[in-house]
Write a protein that holds these residues in place. Sequence first.
Motif, PDB file in Angstrom:
ATOM      1  N   HIS A  79     -59.782   2.620-113.436  1.00 51.38           N
ATOM      2  CA  HIS A  79     -59.706   2.923-114.801  1.00 51.38           C
ATOM      3  C   HIS A  79     -58.588   4.153-114.758  1.00 51.38           C
ATOM      4  CE1 HIS A  79     -60.753   5.073-118.442  1.00 51.38           C
ATOM      5  NE2 HIS A  79     -61.422   3.930-118.809  1.00 51.38           N
ATOM      6  N   HIS A  80     -57.839   3.777-115.984  1.00 51.00           N
ATOM      7  CA  HIS A  80     -56.540   5.123-116.146  1.00 51.00           C
ATOM      8  C   HIS A  80     -56.873   6.434-116.101  1.00 51.00           C
ATOM      9  CE1 HIS A  80     -57.300   5.894-120.251  1.00 51.00           C
ATOM     10  NE2 HIS A  80     -57.751   4.758-120.526  1.00 51.00           N
ATOM     11  N   GLN A  81     -58.065   6.868-116.550  1.00 47.15           N
ATOM     12  CA  GLN A  81     -58.704   8.275-116.508  1.00 47.15           C
ATOM     13  C   GLN A  81     -58.301   8.915-115.149  1.00 47.15           C
ATOM     14  OE1 GLN A  81     -62.680   7.663-117.356  1.00 47.15           O
ATOM     15  NE2 GLN A  81     -63.143   9.271-115.942  1.00 47.15           N
ATOM     16  N   ALA A  83     -55.785   8.328-113.006  1.00 48.02           N
ATOM     17  CA  ALA A  83     -54.269   8.283-112.703  1.00 48.02           C
ATOM     18  C   ALA A  83     -53.898  10.025-112.207  1.00 48.02           C
ATOM     19  CB  ALA A  83     -53.597   8.091-113.947  1.00 48.02           C
ATOM     20  N   THR A 283     -46.129   9.300-115.822  1.00 48.55           N
ATOM     21  CA  THR A 283     -46.372   9.036-117.229  1.00 48.55           C
ATOM     22  C   THR A 283     -44.768   8.598-117.702  1.00 48.55           C
ATOM     23  OG1 THR A 283     -46.047  11.060-118.433  1.00 48.55           O
ATOM     24  CG2 THR A 283     -48.241  10.287-117.907  1.00 48.55           C
ATOM     25  N   GLY A 377     -51.925  -0.181-112.381  1.00 49.77           N
ATOM     26  CA  GLY A 377     -51.918   1.278-112.657  1.00 49.77           C
ATOM     27  C   GLY A 377     -51.688   2.250-111.337  1.00 49.77           C
ATOM     28  N   THR A 381     -48.414   4.398-110.259  1.00 46.84           N
ATOM     29  CA  THR A 381     -48.628   5.812-110.198  1.00 46.84           C
ATOM     30  C   THR A 381     -48.350   6.460-108.965  1.00 46.84           C
ATOM     31  OG1 THR A 381     -50.557   6.011-111.918  1.00 46.84           O
ATOM     32  CG2 THR A 381     -50.416   7.875-110.313  1.00 46.84           C
TER      33      THR A 381
END
Length: 429
Positions: A79-81, A83, A283, A377, A381
Amino acid sequence: MLPVSTCTSIRRTLIRAGTLPVHVLNAPALAHRVLVTEADGFDKGRLLQRARPVLGRGLFASDGDDHRRQRRLLQPAFHHQFAASWARVTEAETAAMCAAWRPGQVVDVVTLTRTLATRVVLRALFPAEPSDRTIARVNHALPILLRGFIPRLLRPDGLVGRLPTPGSVRFERAAQELRGALHEIIASYRNAHAPYAPHAQDAGAGGAGEGGLLPLLCGSAPGGRPVLPDDRVRDEAVTMLLAGGETTSTSLTWLLHELDRHPEVRSRLRREIGAAGSDAAATRERAPYLHDVLKENLRLHTPTWVLTRRARRPFQHGGVQMAAGAEILFSPLAMHTDSRLYPRPHVCDPDRWTRADVPRDAFMPFGAGVHKCIGEGFALTETAVALSVIVSSWDLATTGRSDPRAGKHLVIHQPRRLLMTVMRPPRRS
């Protein structure tokens, strides 16, 4: 096998891998049909079957309902949370690597990036504090396995193909070594968390935050049963180590080589990172040029340069008919360097992504459809943060003893050897 350099002008042809006929499809529309719109008509094919000693029944080698169940189980860990957590681990590991360098030192970039990516994956996704022994075992096993995929693909069926050869013995031993190293990590985690493992049904996006993949894979189902037995946990761990470690290290290696070849790109990148701050890399909004550089590098040096499928039912395109059971191969790298799709395809030009009209479905460094890489993702990152830390501290120059041509690995488009000299960057006036 057909070399990459001769694939770039091919839309559909037939080659032979040993005695096996293989259809090469290199048009974006064909790849989209196979991967997306008609994906249920294909399985992973012979290559993935021959890779079972390494991948077992992990996500990369699975199909159909098994793949859907495994992907649902693993998805919360990506999940991107999370990152920001991945970025912190990557920044710390990369800074530690860079702190050990000295001006004038010659470093083996292929080995260094492999070690870095392995440490990041183990710490961010497993979680584990990898010992030097574990890293050494992984670094010893991975090159042997990557070199061994082509011979395994080309081995004939039947008794003759099962006869041991020096290469097949090395491959089997390397597979055992890699799986053994991960078994130790999994056993250590189970021993430390046995009474408190989270229930699988509670491991949503929040449940993966503290421990990444292992809390999901080693959790308990209702009634106290393990979600997965140890051998299946190990299969998934091997898949994530190969997909999240080897491909990312390959991207980072090529990036450092390209920045040496294009100092103007490196200078512009360094200015952007310096102006945006240390957290900019994660980002695109804060570091748009960095992310265009990552994208251009993935186009020029797509790590997973070849994908395979096998038709479950007859497949027709135009006047060409492929029977059920036909083996299919296509190369994202060949598409990404096709002059009909990308002007000046072999030129490193990050600005093309802000001005070029790239045809739809012509860029697929992480695959496409239901089998698209689950860790896209995470990989972006990790690569962005690692590169920003290195560029902020050092310049690296390729030495004459390097061989930055791609090696003969069937799965990973990796340089054979890349030795670089570490230098302090010029001071800004």
